[in-house]
Design an enzyme around this catalytic site. Structure first.
Site, mmCIF file in Angstrom:
data_model
loop_
_atom_site.group_PDB
_atom_site.id
_atom_site.type_symbol
_atom_site.label_atom_id
_atom_site.label_comp_id
_atom_site.label_asym_id
_atom_site.label_seq_id
_atom_site.Cartn_x
_atom_site.Cartn_y
_atom_site.Cartn_z
ATOM 1 N N THR A 171 -11.625 -84.156 -13.753
ATOM 2 C CA THR A 171 -13.207 -84.064 -14.124
ATOM 3 C C THR A 171 -12.959 -81.954 -14.015
ATOM 4 O O THR A 171 -12.456 -82.212 -13.486
ATOM 5 C CB THR A 171 -14.119 -84.726 -13.064
ATOM 6 O OG1 THR A 171 -12.769 -86.025 -12.892
ATOM 7 C CG2 THR A 171 -15.391 -84.082 -13.714
ATOM 8 N N VAL A 183 -17.744 -96.764 -14.051
ATOM 9 C CA VAL A 183 -18.326 -95.819 -14.451
ATOM 10 C C VAL A 183 -18.279 -95.183 -12.655
ATOM 11 O O VAL A 183 -18.587 -95.315 -12.353
ATOM 12 C CB VAL A 183 -20.019 -95.591 -14.641
ATOM 13 C CG1 VAL A 183 -20.732 -94.499 -14.482
ATOM 14 C CG2 VAL A 183 -20.106 -96.014 -15.696
ATOM 15 N N GLY A 184 -17.401 -93.818 -12.976
ATOM 16 C CA GLY A 184 -17.102 -92.642 -11.891
ATOM 17 C C GLY A 184 -18.642 -92.251 -11.691
ATOM 18 O O GLY A 184 -19.833 -91.690 -11.815
ATOM 19 N N ASP A 185 -17.850 -90.939 -10.631
ATOM 20 C CA ASP A 185 -19.711 -90.582 -9.707
ATOM 21 C C ASP A 185 -20.215 -89.556 -11.040
ATOM 22 O O ASP A 185 -21.130 -89.272 -10.630
ATOM 23 C CB ASP A 185 -18.607 -89.888 -8.501
ATOM 24 C CG ASP A 185 -17.341 -88.590 -8.721
ATOM 25 O OD1 ASP A 185 -17.126 -88.988 -9.561
ATOM 26 O OD2 ASP A 185 -17.763 -87.774 -8.464
ATOM 27 N N THR A 189 -15.211 -83.221 -7.892
ATOM 28 C CA THR A 189 -13.918 -84.013 -8.869
ATOM 29 C C THR A 189 -13.220 -84.620 -8.293
ATOM 30 O O THR A 189 -13.323 -84.499 -7.101
ATOM 31 C CB THR A 189 -13.022 -83.323 -9.864
ATOM 32 O OG1 THR A 189 -12.571 -82.065 -8.608
ATOM 33 C CG2 THR A 189 -14.485 -81.876 -10.512
ATOM 34 N N GLY A 190 -12.440 -85.799 -8.347
ATOM 35 C CA GLY A 190 -11.874 -86.288 -7.469
ATOM 36 C C GLY A 190 -11.531 -88.004 -8.021
ATOM 37 O O GLY A 190 -12.749 -88.977 -8.879
ATOM 38 N N GLY A 228 -14.589 -91.208 -7.869
ATOM 39 C CA GLY A 228 -14.939 -90.923 -8.139
ATOM 40 C C GLY A 228 -16.101 -92.157 -6.944
ATOM 41 O O GLY A 228 -17.262 -92.780 -6.759
HETATM 42 N N1 GLY Z 1 -14.327 -88.187 -10.954
HETATM 43 C C1 GLY Z 1 -14.534 -88.551 -12.045
HETATM 44 C C2 GLY Z 1 -13.749 -90.047 -11.877
HETATM 45 O O1 GLY Z 1 -13.785 -90.692 -10.712
HETATM 46 O O2 GLY Z 1 -14.534 -90.394 -12.632
#
Ligand code: GLY
Length: 377
Positions: free
Chosen positions: A225, A254-256, A276-277, A279
Site C-alpha cells: 500500500t 475491502v481493507g483498511d 500499511t500492511g 488491513g
Molecule cells: N493495507 C492494505 C490492505 O490490507 O488492503
C-alpha cells in the site's frame, strides 16, 4: 485547496524565512556550493516543518513533490500527487496499475484522503479500471456530501469526472495471479467452520503444543500500500492512502486503506497517521484514529504509534484462539503492519511489527528513507 490558515501559531512568512525556504534553496544550490539548512525561525523551535511521512514506496513521489509543499503547496494536493506516482508505476504491484488482482484476476483498488482544515474525507473502494483512485477519493471529498463510494458507483463517478477506463492488470501481475491459481494454494481467505481450538491445559500462547493446533500457514501474501501524511508550511495536515489491497483477495474484500480511522486519519487539532500492511488488523485496532487520539492526549508520535501496535499484538493474540495462524511460534503476530504519523510541531515516526524502512521529507534533510522502529519483544 486554498483553505484559510486554520492552524494557530504558524506564520507562513516567518516560516518561509527559515526551514522551508532553506530546504528549497538547498535543492536549487549548485553542487559545488555548501548546502546549509537553517532551523525554522518560529518562536517555539520546530523541526521538520513542512513535513511528509509515509510508506517506503512514497520516496519517489516525495522526491518529486516535497518542493511543492516547501513552496507553500497544499498538503492534500501534495499527498495525493505523491500517491499518484506509485499508482501509475506498473512495477509497484501493491497499488494502481500492475496491482495484484483478486481471486478472479480482477484488479480492485481502494483509496482515501482526509483534510485537516475542513475535517472532510473522501474514499473509493473496490473501484476497477481507474488509474488514480486517490484522485477520485479527493473528488468524492470535494464534489459530494459523502465519505465513501464503492464498486460500480465509484467507477461511474470517476468516469463522469472524465477519468478514462484503463486495463490495470499488467502481464507480470496476470502471471503472478495465474501461478497462485495453478498451485490451487490453500493460502486464501476462506475459513472453514470450526470450533475454537483448545490449548493444552496450562499452555500459554508461546507453547509449542499450542502452535501445533495451527492448521494453516502463516500469512505470506503481499499487502502493500502507499500512505502519505503531510504537514504544510501553514501547519495544515492532510493524508492519503491508496492500494490494490491484499493479493488474490476474495472479490469485494475491502481493507483498511479506504476506511477513515483505520488506513488513515488526521485531525487539525493534533496530527495525522496512516497504515500499511494487514488491513484487517488495522481495521480491528482502528489504528490511525487511535494514534491521532494518543497525540491529542500529548503522546509523542513514536510513543503513540508504538502503543497502537501494542494493541494490535494483544488483539492478534486473542484472535489466535480462533485463527492460530495469526501468531507465530513466539506468540507474536505472523503478519506485518506499519504505522506512520506526524504531529503539528513536525515530529514524526514510523513503526512496524517486523521492521523495514519508511519515507520522510523534512526541511533539514529533504526526502529520504529511515528505519522503522520495531516493537521490543
Ligand atoms: N493495507 C492494505 C490492505 O490490507 O488492503
Amino acid at each position: 485547496m486554498n483553505e484559510p490558515n486554520t492552524a494557530p501559531g504558524y506564520d507562513r512568512r516567518t516560516f518561509l524565512g527559515g526551514g522551508a525556504a532553506a530546504w528549497a534553496l538547498a535543492c536549487a544550490a549548485p553542487a559545488n556550493q555548501e548546502r546549509t539548512v537553517a532551523a525554522p525561525k518560529t518562536s517555539t523551535p520546530r523541526t521538520g516543518f513542512p513535513l511528509l511521512v509515509g510508506s517506503a514506496n512514497a520516496l519517489v513521489g516525495m522526491q518529486r513533490f516535497y518542493k511543492d509543499l516547501a513552496d507553500g503547496g497544499d498538503p492534500l494536493d501534495v499527498a495525493v500527487e505523491v500517491c499518484k506516482v506509485q499508482e501509475a508505476d506498473p512495477e509497484d504491484q501493491s497499488v494502481g496499475l500492475g496491482g495484484l488482482p483478486n481471486e478472479d484476476g480482477v484488479v480492485q483498488l481502494d483509496a482515501a484522503c482526509m483534510y485537516g482544515p475542513t475535517h472532510k474525507s473522501g474514499a473509493v473502494a473496490c473501484i476497477e479500471n481507474i488509474l488514480h483512485p486517490s484522485e477520485v477519493a479527493k473528488l468524492v471529498m470535494q464534489r459530494t456530501d459523502h465519505c465513501l463510494l464503492v464498486g460500480k458507483g465509484a467507477y461511474e463517478f470517476a468516469r463522469a469526472h472524465g477519468f478514462p477506463h484503463v486495463e490495470l492488470l499488467t502481464e507480470a501481475s496476470r502471471k503472478a495471479w495465474l501461478e497462485w491459481k495453478e498451485r490451487l494454494s490453500s493460502d486464501d481467505d476462506w475459513l472453514q467452520e470450526r470450533e475454537p481450538p483448545k490449548p493444552p491445559k496450562n499452555a500459554s500462547l508461546e507453547s509449542a503444543d499450542w502452535q501445533r493446533v495451527a492448521s494453516r500457514s502463516a500469512w505470506k501474501r503481499p499487502t502493500g500500500t502507499i500512505h502519505v501524511s503531510a504537514l504544510s508550511t501553514r501547519g495544515e495536515v492532510a493524508c492519503c492512502t491508496t492500494t490494490s489491497g491484499l493479493a488474490f483477495k476474495i472479490p469485494g474484500r475491502v481493507g483498511d486503506s479506504p476506511i477513515i480511522g483505520a488506513g488513515l486519519y488526521c485531525d487539525q487539532e493534533c496530527g495525522s497517521a496512516g497504515a500499511t500492511g494487514r488491513g484487517e488488523a488495522s481495521i480491528l485496532a482502528n489504528g490511525s484514529f487511535a494514534i491521532v487520539e494518543l497525540l491529542r492526549q500529548g503522546a509523542a508520535p513514536l510513543d503513540a504509534a508504538k502503543e497502537a501496535l501494542r494493541r494490535v499484538v494483544r488483539q492478534a493474540q486473542r484472535l489466535s484462539k480462533w485463527q492460530p495462524e495469526m501468531v507465530d511460534a513466539d506468540g507474536r503476530p505472523s503478519f506485518n503492519l506499519q504505522f506512520y504519523t506526524l504531529d503539528l510541531s513536525g515530529r514524526f515516526a514510523g513503526v512496524s511489527l517486523k521492521g523495514g524502512k519508511f519515507a520522510v521529507a523534512d526541511p533539514e534533510r529533504g526526502p529520504r528513507h529511515e528505519e522503522l522502529a520495531v516493537l521490543d519483544a
